[in-house]
Write an enzyme that holds these catalytic residues in place. Structure first.
Site, short mmCIF file in Angstrom:
data_model
loop_
_atom_site.label_atom_id
_atom_site.label_comp_id
_atom_site.label_asym_id
_atom_site.label_seq_id
_atom_site.Cartn_x
_atom_site.Cartn_y
_atom_site.Cartn_z
N CYS A 1 -2.46 1.21 8.52
CA CYS A 1 -1.42 0.66 7.60
C CYS A 1 -1.69 -0.99 7.28
O CYS A 1 -2.15 -1.64 8.37
CB CYS A 1 -0.03 0.75 8.21
SG CYS A 1 0.92 -0.57 9.16
N CYS B 1 -2.19 -3.90 14.74
CA CYS B 1 -1.79 -3.52 13.46
C CYS B 1 -2.50 -4.57 12.26
O CYS B 1 -1.79 -5.67 12.41
CB CYS B 1 -0.25 -3.25 13.16
SG CYS B 1 0.35 -2.88 11.57
N GLU C 1 0.61 -1.23 -0.06
CA GLU C 1 -0.07 0.01 -0.06
C GLU C 1 0.85 1.08 -0.01
O GLU C 1 1.86 1.33 0.67
CB GLU C 1 -0.75 0.23 1.49
CG GLU C 1 -1.94 -1.03 1.40
CD GLU C 1 -2.70 -1.12 2.67
OE1 GLU C 1 -3.16 -1.95 2.86
OE2 GLU C 1 -2.50 -0.28 3.40
N CYS D 1 2.75 -6.28 15.95
CA CYS D 1 1.89 -5.48 16.93
C CYS D 1 0.40 -6.06 16.83
O CYS D 1 -0.36 -6.13 15.75
CB CYS D 1 1.90 -3.84 16.58
SG CYS D 1 3.86 -3.56 16.56
N CYS E 1 2.72 8.06 2.10
CA CYS E 1 3.08 7.32 3.28
C CYS E 1 3.47 5.88 2.53
O CYS E 1 2.81 5.48 1.74
CB CYS E 1 1.80 6.85 4.10
SG CYS E 1 2.06 5.63 5.40
N CYS F 1 5.02 -7.72 7.91
CA CYS F 1 5.57 -7.26 8.74
C CYS F 1 5.90 -8.28 9.85
O CYS F 1 4.96 -9.17 10.40
CB CYS F 1 5.18 -5.87 9.56
SG CYS F 1 6.45 -5.16 10.74
N1 SAH Z 1 6.59 -0.20 11.56
C1 SAH Z 1 6.69 0.99 11.77
C2 SAH Z 1 6.29 1.96 10.45
C3 SAH Z 1 4.80 1.44 10.25
S1 SAH Z 1 3.33 1.39 11.31
C4 SAH Z 1 6.20 1.42 13.04
O1 SAH Z 1 5.69 0.48 13.86
O2 SAH Z 1 6.66 2.45 13.53
C5 SAH Z 1 3.20 3.32 11.27
C6 SAH Z 1 2.32 3.79 12.57
O3 SAH Z 1 1.10 3.32 12.40
C7 SAH Z 1 3.00 3.07 13.65
O4 SAH Z 1 2.98 3.94 14.88
C8 SAH Z 1 1.76 1.97 14.34
O5 SAH Z 1 1.75 1.89 15.62
C9 SAH Z 1 0.65 2.50 13.81
N2 SAH Z 1 -0.57 1.73 13.51
C10 SAH Z 1 -0.43 0.57 12.89
N3 SAH Z 1 -1.78 0.01 12.90
C11 SAH Z 1 -2.50 1.07 13.37
C12 SAH Z 1 -4.01 1.10 13.83
N4 SAH Z 1 -4.74 -0.03 13.18
N5 SAH Z 1 -4.55 2.29 14.39
C13 SAH Z 1 -3.61 3.14 14.47
N6 SAH Z 1 -2.35 3.20 14.62
C14 SAH Z 1 -1.95 2.07 13.65
FE1 SF4 Z 2 5.03 -3.94 11.81
FE2 SF4 Z 2 2.78 -2.75 12.13
FE3 SF4 Z 2 3.86 -3.14 14.21
FE4 SF4 Z 2 4.70 -1.25 12.43
S1 SF4 Z 2 3.03 -1.61 13.69
S2 SF4 Z 2 6.08 -2.53 13.40
S3 SF4 Z 2 4.00 -2.41 10.50
S4 SF4 Z 2 3.36 -4.76 13.06
#
Ligand code: SAH
Ligand code: SF4
Length: 367
Positions: free
Chosen positions: A352, A134, A107, A131, A120, A127
């Site tokens: 994301c 995510c 994306e 998390c 972005c 990944c």
């Molecule tokens: N992997 C990196 C960059 C990609 S994620 C990181 O984790 O920082 C970019 C941001 O989006 C991160 O701060 C992540 O915690 C946030 N993010 C991911 N999924 C999300 C969601 N469902 N709602 C809100 N923020 C989210």
């Molecule tokens: Fe990976 Fe999503 Fe965690 Fe960023 S927020 S490190 S993209 S799992």
């Protein structure tokens, strides 16, 4: 002998090359640097899709391209296929789903605010960090992106802006799918290419790398004096609370992460952004805001508070705006500035990895 022939036959991605590498490639074929500059400009500034058919080049460069670029030749040009382009109802967010040569989809999101455009970018397909909230983490790791696949996303976004008659991109955030510091070399090469003044020319001060907290990567950025902004995703201010949301905290514990941030600040003098996804009842209480304030004391920090975008694999709900404001005012009294990020483009699955996750669900459902 067979092995050498087989290896040299593998086509190389032209967009993986930095300017210096391109200059060396052409130089090895006897072409002077001025031709490398012309090719670089056509690829990265004019964003030509069909360089081998470009008429504006001098004959030696045209010949080189005819012989070296295209199907079955030494080089190919990354040109991901757009399989989706959807805009949010407010028209401010546009999300592209791009299919790569091996059918992986990634994306790229375009966000517009007051006539300024930010892209972005994704740095990996999937990944490995897992998390829990995510959508990308929920799909697991597939593979790293190459520099050219990261550069191609910027070309795609820039071309979309141009064809809509808009100004070009001003800012880039590496906040799409994937963990940029888990793909350090490719990301650094891509950013070198993207920030080149004779090419896409998006300066380092307009680029933000967001990390889940890969400590060795943060220290390396500082050591190498990389000129980009750094954003660190925290989401919890104690080890237990953070690990529950961010499993990678077991590998790079919070105390080590904050120590690395302090080292980064000492070595670069640059403010660090901290991201905090606000999840109702999980990490949005006044006490947690107080602990975050204490954790960041003495750092030049700015906190981005992002109400959760709900995802299929996580039951949490976003914090209300009132609770987000209360959280913010506690940070303020601890001397930590923050911004509450609007959940823009929620109707285009702006979180994301959400679009790819949604697509694969509907594809499986036979749509
Ligand atoms: N992997 C990196 C960059 C990609 S994620 C990181 O984790 O920082 C970019 C941001 O989006 C991160 O701060 C992540 O915690 C946030 N993010 C991911 N999924 C999300 C969601 N469902 N709602 C809100 N923020 C989210
Ligand atoms: Fe990976 Fe999503 Fe965690 Fe960023 S927020 S490190 S993209 S799992």
């Amino acid at each position: 002998m067979t092995t050498v022939a087989a290896i040299s036959a593998v086509p190389r991605p032209l967009l993986d090359l930095t300017f210096a590498e391109l200059e060396r490639e052409l130089g090895a074929s006897g072409l002077p640097p001025v031709h490398a500059r012309a090719l670089w400009r056509a690829a990265h500034q004019e964003l030509n899709q069909n360089l081998a058919k470009e008429n504006g080049f001098v004959p030696p460069l045209r010949r080189w391209l005819e012989q070296n670029l295209g199907d079955g030749k030494r080089f190919f040009l990354d040109a991901p296929t757009e399989t989706d382009d959807i805009a949010s109802a407010d028209g401010l967010t546009r999300k592209f789903l791009l299919r790569l040569a091996d059918d992986q989809t990634i994306e790229t999101v375009l966000m517009s605010f007051k006539g300024r455009h930010t892209a972005c970018l994704s740095t990996q397909a999937g990944c490995a960090m897992g998390c829990v909230f995510c959508a990308t983490g929920q799909m697991g790791f597939v593979r790293h992106l190459r520099p050219g696949e990261i550069v191609a996303q910027v070309r795609h976004a820039q071309r979309a802006l141009r064809s809509a008659g808009h100004d070009g991109l001003r800012n880039l955030v590496l906040m799409g799918m994937g963990e940029p510091l888990h793909n350090y070399e490719a990301v650094m090469t891509a950013l070198e290419i993207i920030s080149d003044r004779g090419g896409l020319n998006i300066g380092p001060s307009k680029i933000t790398i967001s990390t889940v907290g890969v400590v060795p990567g943060i220290l390396r950025l500082a050591e190498e004096q990389r000129p980009y902004h750094l954003a660190v995703s925290l989401h919890g201010a104690t080890e237990a609370e953070r690990s529950a949301l961010v499993p990678a905290s077991a590998r790079w514990p919070l105390a080590e992460l904050i120590a690395a941030c302090r080292t980064y600040f000492a070595q670069t003098g640059r403010r660090i952004f901290f991201e905090w996804t606000l999840i109702a009842g999980a990490n949005d209480s006044p006490a947690q805001a107080g602990r975050l304030g204490k954790l960041l004391a003495g750092l030049d920090a700015h906190v981005n508070l992002i109400p959760l975008n709900p995802t299929g694999g996580f039951a949490g709900t976003p914090t209300s705006l009132d609770a987000a404001k209360a959280f913010q005012s506690i940070l303020k009294s601890a001397g930590i500035p923050s911004t509450i990020r609007q959940r823009r483009g929620i109707d285009v699955a702006a979180g994301c990895g959400q679009l790819r996750a949604e697509k694969s669900r509907t594809d499986r459902a036979g749509k």
